[in-house]
Motif scaffolding. Structure first.
Motif, short mmCIF file in Angstrom:
data_model
loop_
_atom_site.label_atom_id
_atom_site.label_comp_id
_atom_site.label_asym_id
_atom_site.label_seq_id
_atom_site.Cartn_x
_atom_site.Cartn_y
_atom_site.Cartn_z
N ILE A 1 14.35 3.28 11.22
CA ILE A 1 14.63 3.55 10.27
C ILE A 1 16.15 2.11 10.68
CG2 ILE A 1 16.97 3.66 8.33
CD1 ILE A 1 15.78 6.92 8.37
N ARG A 2 16.76 0.51 10.10
CA ARG A 2 17.24 -0.71 10.06
C ARG A 2 18.28 -0.62 9.62
NH1 ARG A 2 11.75 -4.17 10.26
NH2 ARG A 2 11.80 -2.33 8.74
N GLN A 3 19.35 -1.36 9.54
CA GLN A 3 20.85 -0.92 8.76
C GLN A 3 20.71 -2.02 8.48
OE1 GLN A 3 24.34 1.23 9.93
NE2 GLN A 3 23.17 3.00 10.57
N GLY A 4 20.93 -2.71 7.39
CA GLY A 4 21.88 -4.35 7.51
C GLY A 4 22.62 -4.90 6.45
N VAL A 5 22.38 -5.83 5.78
CA VAL A 5 22.91 -6.77 4.14
C VAL A 5 22.20 -7.04 3.06
CG1 VAL A 5 24.72 -7.53 3.80
CG2 VAL A 5 25.11 -6.28 5.78
N ILE A 6 22.40 -6.62 1.97
CA ILE A 6 20.72 -7.84 1.36
C ILE A 6 21.82 -9.33 1.05
CG2 ILE A 6 20.91 -8.34 -0.87
CD1 ILE A 6 20.27 -4.67 -1.14
N GLU A 7 21.01 -9.90 1.32
CA GLU A 7 21.14 -11.65 1.53
C GLU A 7 20.77 -11.69 -0.46
OE1 GLU A 7 20.50 -13.78 4.99
OE2 GLU A 7 22.15 -12.87 5.69
N GLN A 8 19.69 -11.46 -0.65
CA GLN A 8 19.46 -12.14 -1.93
C GLN A 8 17.93 -11.12 -2.31
OE1 GLN A 8 17.14 -15.51 -0.72
NE2 GLN A 8 15.99 -15.95 -2.99
N ILE A 9 17.80 -11.25 -3.37
CA ILE A 9 17.11 -10.26 -4.04
C ILE A 9 16.69 -11.27 -5.67
CG2 ILE A 9 17.36 -8.16 -5.88
CD1 ILE A 9 19.89 -6.84 -5.04
N ASN A 10 14.98 -11.44 -5.61
CA ASN A 10 14.32 -11.64 -6.68
C ASN A 10 13.90 -11.09 -7.17
OD1 ASN A 10 15.74 -13.94 -5.48
ND2 ASN A 10 13.62 -14.09 -4.54
N PRO A 11 13.75 -10.90 -8.54
CA PRO A 11 12.71 -10.63 -9.78
C PRO A 11 11.56 -11.08 -9.50
CG PRO A 11 13.83 -11.87 -11.09
CD PRO A 11 14.40 -12.22 -9.29
N THR A 12 10.39 -9.64 -9.34
CA THR A 12 8.36 -10.23 -9.50
C THR A 12 7.89 -8.98 -9.64
OG1 THR A 12 7.41 -10.34 -6.87
CG2 THR A 12 8.85 -8.80 -6.80
N ILE B 1 16.74 0.19 5.56
CA ILE B 1 15.31 -0.43 5.45
C ILE B 1 14.97 0.77 6.24
CG2 ILE B 1 13.38 -2.15 6.30
CD1 ILE B 1 15.69 -4.15 6.31
N GLN B 2 13.69 1.25 5.54
CA GLN B 2 13.13 3.33 5.94
C GLN B 2 12.19 2.68 5.94
OE1 GLN B 2 14.20 5.90 2.86
NE2 GLN B 2 15.46 6.63 4.15
N GLY B 3 11.19 2.77 7.17
CA GLY B 3 9.53 2.81 7.48
C GLY B 3 9.30 1.06 7.51
N LYS B 4 8.30 0.78 7.63
CA LYS B 4 7.28 -0.56 8.24
C LYS B 4 6.56 -1.10 7.24
CE LYS B 4 5.36 1.17 11.95
NZ LYS B 4 5.32 1.40 13.58
N GLY B 5 6.13 -1.77 6.82
CA GLY B 5 5.00 -2.47 6.38
C GLY B 5 5.45 -2.44 4.52
N ASP B 6 3.93 -1.97 4.24
CA ASP B 6 3.56 -1.64 2.63
C ASP B 6 4.75 -0.57 2.29
OD1 ASP B 6 2.37 -3.57 2.31
OD2 ASP B 6 0.49 -3.35 2.29
N ALA B 7 5.19 0.17 3.33
CA ALA B 7 5.44 1.54 3.11
C ALA B 7 7.24 0.71 3.17
CB ALA B 7 5.27 2.43 3.49
N ALA B 8 7.71 -0.18 3.43
CA ALA B 8 9.15 0.05 3.81
C ALA B 8 10.07 -0.48 2.61
CB ALA B 8 9.02 -1.68 4.26
#
Length: 147
Positions: A33-44, A135-142
């Protein structure tokens, strides 16, 4: 072919299909589990994980099993072949119907350590640029979740 031989072939095919579907996955103690701030969000769009091959194999085996219950002798053999072919086509079509991309988000998070992390996940309402997140998890499970 005898029914006993066909049953063994069907059992081996089913075992192979189930073994191919198994995933190693992450163990709970590997989760970070990591912490941070969202810088950008793109729809996909995220490709679905439905595999038409699995539907075709399962449909074919089902058709084979049902065909083996019909008639006897050469008629049974024909019914089994027709059932296997029909089941394969039907199973692949059913699996194809569920093979639709999902709406998702590509989220860029600057962690507290200064590292920029990109996570692609299904759309999560309420996430916005500048928001503090985990950010929970890592890889494809993040996954990115609000703090």
């Amino acid at each position: 072919m005898t029914l006993k031989l066909l049953s063994r072939i069907a059992a081996m095919a089913m075992a192979l299909v189930l073994a191919a579907c198994a995933s190693t996955g992450s163990q709970p103690d590997d989760m970070a589990i990591r912490q941070g701030v969202i810088e950008q969000i793109n729809p996909t769009q995220i490709q679905s994980n439905v595999h038409t091959g699995v539907g075709a194999v399962l449909g074919g085996l089902t058709g084979l099993g049902i065909g083996s219950l019909i008639g006897g002798g050469t008629g049974r053999d024909v019914a089994m072949v027709v059932g296997a072919i029909g089941g394969t086509i039907g199973g692949a079509e059913v699996a194809r119907r569920y093979d639709r991309p999902l709406e998702g988000q590509e989220i860029f998070v600057r962690t507290n350590s200064g590292v920029l992390v990109q996570v692609t996940q299904p759309t999560t309402p309420g996430l916005r640029v500048g928001q503090r997140v985990f950010i929970q998890g890592k890889g494809d499970a993040a996954r990115v979740v609000p703090q």
